[in-house]
Design an enzyme around this catalytic site. Structure first.
Site, PDB file in Angstrom:
ATOM      1  N   SER A 112      46.085  70.199  56.165  1.00 40.63           N
ATOM      2  CA  SER A 112      47.186  70.222  55.212  1.00 40.63           C
ATOM      3  C   SER A 112      47.962  71.540  55.326  1.00 40.63           C
ATOM      4  O   SER A 112      48.602  71.789  56.337  1.00 40.63           O
ATOM      5  CB  SER A 112      46.643  69.972  53.801  1.00 40.63           C
ATOM      6  OG  SER A 112      47.689  69.661  52.909  1.00 40.63           O
ATOM      7  N   HIS A 147      49.751  64.356  55.665  1.00 44.58           N
ATOM      8  CA  HIS A 147      49.669  63.287  54.651  1.00 44.58           C
ATOM      9  C   HIS A 147      50.836  62.303  54.771  1.00 44.58           C
ATOM     10  O   HIS A 147      51.368  61.827  53.772  1.00 44.58           O
ATOM     11  CB  HIS A 147      49.628  63.892  53.244  1.00 44.58           C
ATOM     12  CG  HIS A 147      48.665  65.009  53.074  1.00 44.58           C
ATOM     13  ND1 HIS A 147      47.323  64.865  53.348  1.00 44.58           N
ATOM     14  CD2 HIS A 147      48.849  66.301  52.680  1.00 44.58           C
ATOM     15  CE1 HIS A 147      46.713  66.030  53.104  1.00 44.58           C
ATOM     16  NE2 HIS A 147      47.602  66.911  52.728  1.00 44.58           N
TER      17      HIS A 147
END
Length: 239
Positions: A112, A147
């Protein structure tokens, strides 16, 4: 740090030594204690020497910090707030040390925010709503979006940023995908999730973007345990 350990083993498989020194940098989460515990729990039983670099309660002086980071074979950066991570790293000089470690052959990876930070720019929720961040260490050219498949608005927002030029062309990772870059070039893509992809996202010339799926090898326990020596590698992992 996935539940089945497939991506973890894949990361270790690309270290330059059989039992690498592996440092977790949890800056993006504010050095959250639970995150530190999760990392140590995931890697203490693996073939590596895990450690943690906290910066919110920093204990090392500049010389010791440099010695510590440059001694690592793998630097693993955790998720959280990308903008805060970059600001704290710059305040402590860690941005310069990461570049020095990279030039010395350390494997840089993350999840991330820990994937966003290596590029020239990224797609992030660092400021609340999803937006573009034209900032990063620039070790990987272009931009990164994690994501890509799991958070509402990620796909359309990232494509809009690339299409309008707010972010340069880049790489979008669906959850469970790992991408390996060697000397700035994509050299391997894997996934622990069937049907998950990496995407190359580029402007189409009309203030929109087009995406191209990159096929990924599905990790299994036997595949993820291989070990390959590499030089000057930067790796992005989305989880």
């Amino acid at each position: 740090m996935d539940d089945d350990g497939l991506l973890d083993d894949w990361v270790l498989g690309h270290a330059r030594v059989p039992r690498p020194k592996m440092c977790f940098v949890p800056t993006a989460s504010g050095d959250a204690p639970a995150y530190l515990d999760r990392f140590l729990s995931a890697f203490e039983s693996r073939a590596c020497e895990p450690s943690v670099l906290p910066l919110f309660r920093r204990e090392l002086d500049d010389a010791a910090l440099r010695t510590f980071l440059l001694s690592q074979d793998i630097v693993y950066v955790g998720g959280g707030n990308t903008a805060n991570l970059l600001a704290v790293w710059r305040a402590h000089g860690v941005d310069r040390l990461m570049r020095e470690a990279y030039d010395g052959g350390t494997l840089l990876c993350g999840i991330s925010a820990g994937a966003n930070c290596w590029a020239e720019g990224s797609h992030t929720d660092s400021f609340g709503p999803l937006t573009f961040l034209p900032d990063g260490l620039g070790l990987l050219s272009g931009s990164v979006c994690p994501h890509y498949d799991s958070e509402p608005g990620r796909r359309s927002s990232y494509q809009a940023a690339v299409g309008t030029g707010a972010l340069p062309s880049g790489w979008a990772l669906e959850d469970g995908v790992g991408a390996l870059f060697t000397n700035g070039l994509l050299t391997e893509t894997v996934t622990r999730t069937p049907q998950a992809h990496l995407y190359r996202v580029e402007p189409d010339g009309e203030k929109a973007a087009m995406e191209r799926a990159v096929s990924c090898s599905l990790l299994t326990q036997s595949l993820s345990s291989f070990r390959v020596a590499t030089e000057r590698v930067t790796q992005a992992e989305s989880g």
